[in-house]
Design an enzyme around this catalytic site. Structure first.
Site, PDB file in Angstrom:
ATOM      1  N   GLY A 117      -9.401   1.060  -9.691  1.00  0.00           N
ATOM      2  CA  GLY A 117     -10.423   0.103  -9.239  1.00  0.00           C
ATOM      3  C   GLY A 117     -11.803   0.756  -9.278  1.00  0.00           C
ATOM      4  O   GLY A 117     -12.769   0.210  -9.809  1.00  0.00           O
ATOM      5  N   HIS A 118     -11.870   1.980  -8.721  1.00  0.00           N
ATOM      6  CA  HIS A 118     -13.144   2.713  -8.753  1.00  0.00           C
ATOM      7  C   HIS A 118     -13.567   2.995 -10.193  1.00  0.00           C
ATOM      8  O   HIS A 118     -14.728   2.873 -10.556  1.00  0.00           O
ATOM      9  CB  HIS A 118     -13.016   4.059  -8.026  1.00  0.00           C
ATOM     10  CG  HIS A 118     -12.735   3.948  -6.554  1.00  0.00           C
ATOM     11  ND1 HIS A 118     -11.525   4.279  -6.016  1.00  0.00           N
ATOM     12  CD2 HIS A 118     -13.513   3.530  -5.529  1.00  0.00           C
ATOM     13  CE1 HIS A 118     -11.572   4.096  -4.702  1.00  0.00           C
ATOM     14  NE2 HIS A 118     -12.767   3.638  -4.382  1.00  0.00           N
ATOM     15  N   SER A 148      -5.752   0.241  -3.868  1.00  0.00           N
ATOM     16  CA  SER A 148      -6.458   0.670  -2.671  1.00  0.00           C
ATOM     17  C   SER A 148      -6.114   2.131  -2.418  1.00  0.00           C
ATOM     18  O   SER A 148      -4.984   2.577  -2.692  1.00  0.00           O
ATOM     19  CB  SER A 148      -6.003  -0.186  -1.484  1.00  0.00           C
ATOM     20  OG  SER A 148      -6.305   0.473  -0.272  1.00  0.00           O
TER      21      SER A 148
HETATM   22  O1  PAF Z   1     -15.836   0.407   0.043  1.00  0.00           O
HETATM   23  C1  PAF Z   1     -15.959   1.606   0.327  1.00  0.00           C
HETATM   24  O2  PAF Z   1     -15.338   2.498  -0.254  1.00  0.00           O
HETATM   25  C2  PAF Z   1     -16.898   2.009   1.460  1.00  0.00           C
HETATM   26  O3  PAF Z   1     -16.896   1.056   2.468  1.00  0.00           O
HETATM   27  C3  PAF Z   1     -18.324   2.293   0.985  1.00  0.00           C
HETATM   28  C4  PAF Z   1     -18.997   1.073   0.391  1.00  0.00           C
HETATM   29  C5  PAF Z   1     -18.296   3.418  -0.037  1.00  0.00           C
HETATM   30  C6  PAF Z   1     -19.176   2.754   2.170  1.00  0.00           C
HETATM   31  O4  PAF Z   1     -18.670   3.889   2.765  1.00  0.00           O
END
Ligand code: PAF
EC number: 6.3.2.1
Length: 510
Positions: A35-36, A188
């Site tokens: 996802g990232h 996740s």
């Molecule tokens: O979605 C996330 O991983 C976190 O909530 C974020 C946006 C990096 C803020 O810490």
């Protein structure tokens, strides 16, 4: 470009000065999954900006100490896969860097109650305040042009969009759809904690949501109790399951075309969220405005860029006028008009130049309907009650399953009053006259002098705005764009940004 790792907040300023480019920013808490990586690669493919990924486990957004301690930490691998998927720089600050002991420069923020007090905010007190505080801090340090976030955390996305507006931050938020694993569960960082059996339960939960989405397309209806019962039978502990308006997070209303079905469940020690968007039809964009505002060009380009059908309602009125003129029909006689409606077929077909041709009863009229002769009668003909009734019905038939961008004068008010995005495009009379004169489609107008054109436009505006039926007026919920100072592409980009802001990217996935 040399890939860099930045660990100190002071280094950010220097780095920013040296790169000589705008920044795409992808904030993360590490333990990166596909996802990232999709966020990083999307940012890379979107533009030629420099991509900065941050890895920071933000203690302020954990309401549970144990959860914070157990949060998976995989920095070495995160660095490797970020770089190989399009990151140019990685920012890994320490706690002290982000929250210095003296709290200098730190603005502790509160997320808006309307958005943060429900769903995940119900049981995670202070969580969204923590998210707002860290993202605000990071945005102020990094000053990116674009901020990339996942739609998986839809409530977080809404709250951060609100933050950007409220704090007047000069950053555009770009979102990507929830990325799912091979078995349908959303990716996740917390999935690593799941046992085999827990994963099975999550799979059941996600498949119920996806099933509800599929059924909704046919039934236009959702039965929450039925889903809750099925989940309870599997002994799945539900924290919440709600059917809401996707932007306000208030209860979904019958007239909402897009709504959000969101849930959170607990499996062992792990809490997981998932959601789907329920849609009655694909989205509709309504673009209204006076003659010469740039509507046609802008609408055509938007249709192409967003892969939507282009519904040129003005061309439909012109096509009907063309037939009336050609057959020499006395349009003041209702019976004669009704006879035409029985036989006429107006259709659009894409041509080889990726434009659209208009056909009346299989005869191509694209060029002829732009003549001055048609221009001089179309306003009169389109103000006839029966004509409007007939063509509005035709237009609604075309729009039944959505997925279109329609331009005209009464789209947002009459034809598609529930369109997801309504734009009122306009420009000064001077500007519109100039555009008309140089419009290559308006053959006859090139010979007309500018002052005469201005008078013609004023007259047309007056007729359109003062006719009894469906006059040209801006819908209450339409966004007005005055195009004088903008190029066509700037207007198109502006409308596409507004569309992306309203329509979750996820709705594009079948
Ligand atoms: O979605 C996330 O991983 C976190 O909530 C974020 C946006 C990096 C803020 O810490």
């Amino acid at each position: 470009m040399k890939k860099v790792i930045i660990r100190k907040t002071e280094e950010i300023e220097n780095w920013r000065r040296n790169i000589n480019s705008e920044i795409n920013f992808i904030p993360t808490m590490g333990n990166l999954h596909n996802g990232h990586l999709k966020l990083i690669s999307t940012a890379k493919n979107d533009n030629s900006n420099v991509n900065l990924v941050s890895i920071f486990i933000n203690p302020l957004q954990f309401d549970n100490k144990l959860d914070l301690e157990n949060y998976p930490k995989t920095v070495d691998n995160d660095i490797k896969i970020s770089f190989s998927n399009g990151a140019d720089a990685i920012f890994i600050p320490s706690n002290e860097d982000i929250y210095p002991a003296n709290n200098k420069n730190i603005k502790f923020l509160k997320a808006p109650i309307e958005l943060s007090s429900k769903l995940c905010g119900l049981n995670r007190i202070g969580h969204f305040d923590g998210v707002c505080t860290v993202v605000y801090r990071l945005l102020n340090l990094i000053k990116p042009k674009n901020l990339y976030l996942g739609e998986k955390d839809w409530q977080q996305l809404l709250i951060l969009k609100n933050l950007v507006l409220k704090e007047k931050l000069n950053v555009a938020i770009k979102s990507i759809p929830t990325q799912r694993d091979f078995d349908g569960i959303p990716l996740s960082s917390r999935n690593v904690h799941l046992s085999k059996n827990e994963r099975k339960l999550i799979r059941f939960f996600s498949s119920e949501l996806l099933e509800a989405k599929k059924n909704f397309q046919q039934e236009k209806n959702i039965n929450l109790n039925k889903i809750i019962k099925k989940l309870s039978e599997k002994k799945i502990s539900i924290e919440y399951l709600e059917h809401l308006h996707p932007h306000t997070l208030q209860k979904a209303r019958l007239e909402d075309n897009i709504s959000l079905l969101a849930g959170a469940i607990r499996c062992g020690k792990t809490r997981l969220i998932d959601h789907v968007f329920l849609m009655k039809r694909r989205p509709i964009i309504a673009i209204d405005g006076p003659a010469g505002s740039g509507k046609s060009t802008v609408t055509r380009l938007i249709a192409k860029k967003l892969n939507l059908l282009y519904l040129d309602t003005g061309a439909m009125y012109r096509a009907l006028s063309w037939l009336i003129l050609k057959e020499n029909i006395d349009y003041k006689k209702e019976k004669k008009l009704l006879n035409i409606f029985k036989d006429i077929s107006i259709i659009f077909k894409s041509n080889t130049y990726s434009h659209q041709d208009v056909y009346v009863n299989n005869y191509c009229v694209t060029e002829e309907i732009r003549s001055q002769k048609i221009s001089s009668i179309v306003s009169k003909i389109s103000s006839i009650k029966e004509v409007r009734k007939f063509l509005v019905e035709e237009q609604r038939k075309i729009g039944e399953s959505g997925g279109l961008v329609a331009e005209g004068r009464d789209i947002g008010t009459t034809v598609f009053p529930h369109a997801e995005l309504k734009i009122f495009l306009t420009a000064s009379i001077d500007e519109r006259a100039k555009r008309r004169k140089f419009d290559k489609n308006s053959k006859d107008l090139r010979e007309v002098d500018l002052n005469t054109l201005k008078e013609l436009i004023k007259k047309r505006d007056f007729e359109d705005s003062n006719r009894e039926i469906s006059p040209l007026i801006k819908a209450n919920d339409a966004i007005e764009i005055i195009t004088d100072r903008y190029t066509i592409n700037e207007v198109v980009d502006k409308i596409i940004d507004l569309y992306n802001d309203k329509i979750p990217k996820e709705t594009e996935i079948k």
